[in-house]
Write a protein that holds these residues in place. Structure first.
Motif: not given
Length: 434
Positions: A199-227
């Motif tokens: 349905r949303y083929p553009q989301d394939v690259e978006r999800a890969r880009r986010i996952a690649a970013h988090l693989a290098e740099q896990p992020t602490t979200l508002p409230g303290g959740y480790t993404l």
């Protein structure tokens, strides 16, 4: 029981507070409170209406909060006096979470305590409450998702308390171990993810880009959740609802913002993800999700985590090393939830003990279900991401007299998304009107 009444558009609401035993086998021991909200049509407060108790999905979710009587509730109040029950430990019932559980004792005491928060105890609460509200008359039950698991236990143990039962997306396997549940679930999850990417083929690259970013740099979200990457993948739980694919798409499309230091995950994305992933409002979902399948002398042993290893397509590192899409996961709980989420971190040892427990009582009685005399109707959603359709249909055949409506028009949330139609169809089935 204490009660307070007030009004919303078209309905009169009454708050009920009930005192119940923590352990129904020790009625003189510790007691907890269970809350229920009565809903009746505004012009029918004095009518002698049959009761319908609504059991929410979960586990660990309080009953939905409505404004007036939308969706299925509008259909229900035409015929019933409805009780929206906050199952023990949830909502306005005595809460069980990281703030309250330390008063119970150490992790072992907490795990033993939470053993009283499954469907068996919820149904015994219902039976005590029924005696106070109906004077002993049987009542009707509407069980959504896990609420349907509770309704199936109700049919197994106390059918004399039931006038009729409606189940939506919640016919459980009667004898499957959690491993069986997740081995069936991961292929369904993959189909839902693939449908989303179609349905949303553009989301394939978006999800890969986010996952690649988090693989290098896990992020602490508002409230303290480790993404982490794994936590990001768990957003796939959205894909089990009717509009979940669209929600996920809109979440992904504005993930990054350009700054002087380069691209970063945007504050808006982080806030939205935090709201989706946090268990602060429903910690029992994480603690008891696998125990709702536990019976027969086997530990769950972090089943979803172990079984996931059998499905390498879900490994994000492998996907990122090549050109495969990053697959989202779904309704699964893993040990990392209890390190990522600040609402769960203090409860990790408790969760480990629950995962190791082997003496869970059986939840269903096949012989009693085979002799069932209570009118039962169930909506089974074709390729439901959360509850296996094949298991549901096997259980439907095992319950004498149960009538099914199998549909691919709705996802798991059909009773909410379908307005009055789903409940109306089930009422028609038990009344032999359709």
């Amino acid at each position: 029981m204490t009660s307070t009444s007030y009004r919303q558009p078209g309905v009169v609401l009454t708050d009920h507070h009930f005192s119940v035993p923590l352990d129904h086998t020790a009625p003189d021991g510790e007691r907890i409170e269970v809350y229920g909200r009565e809903v009746v049509a505004g012009g029918r407060t004095g009518d002698d209406l049959p009761w319908l108790v609504y059991l929410e999905g979960g586990p660990g979710h309080g009953a939905r909060r409505f404004n007036g009587a939308p969706a299925w509730l509008g259909r229900a109040v035409r015929d019933y006096r409805v009780l929206l029950l906050d199952q023990r430990g949830t909502g306005r019932s005595t809460p069980r979470n990281r703030q309250t559980l330390p008063a119970v004792g150490d992790a072992a005491a907490q795990a033993a305590h939470l053993g009283h928060f499954r469907a068996d105890s919820i149904v015994r609460d219902c039976e005590l409450i029924r005696g106070q509200l109906t004077g002993g008359a049987p009542w009707s039950v509407l069980g959504q998702s896990f609420g349907g698991f509770c309704a199936t236990h109700y049919l197994s143990t106390a059918p004399e308390g039931l006038r009729e039962v409606f189940i939506t997306g919640g016919l459980p396997s009667l004898d499957g171990h959690a491993d069986d549940v997740y081995r069936a679930a991961y292929p369904r999850i993959q189909r839902k993810v693939e449908a989303h990417y179609t349905r949303y083929p553009q989301d394939v690259e978006r999800a890969r880009r986010i996952a690649a970013h988090l693989a290098e740099q896990p992020t602490t979200l508002p409230g303290g959740y480790t993404l982490t990457v794994e936590a990001f993948q768990s957003l796939g739980i959205l894909l089990g609802s009717g509009d979940g694919s669209h929600q996920l798409h809109y979440l992904l499309e504005n993930a990054f913002v350009r700054t002087g230091a380069g691209h970063e995950l945007s504050d808006a994305f982080q806030e939205a993800v935090s709201q989706q992933l946090s268990f602060a409002g429903h910690p029992l979902y994480a603690l008891l999700h696998e125990p709702i399948y536990a019976q027969g002398g086997r530990a769950t042993g972090w089943s979803a985590e172990r079984v996931r290893a059998e499905f390498p397509a879900f490994d994000a590192a492998t996907a990122l090393a090549g050109d495969a899409p990053v697959l989202f996961t779904g309704e699964t709980i893993h040990p990392w939830h209890f390190t990522s989420d600040p609402a769960l971190r203090p409860l990790r040892e408790t969760a480990d003990l629950l995962a190791a427990r082997t003496d869970w009582p059986a939840l269903y009685d096949p012989a009693r279900l085979a002799a069932n005399e209570v009118p039962v109707a169930a909506a089974v959603y074709h390729d439901d991401m959360y509850v296996d359709t094949a298991d549901s249909l096997r259980t439907a055949r095992a319950i004498r007299g149960l009538r099914t409506w199998v549909t691919d028009e709705y996802e798991h949330d059909g009773v909410r998304a379908g307005g009055e139609r789903v409940l109306d169809r089930l009422i028609g089935l038990v009344r032999d009107e359709v």
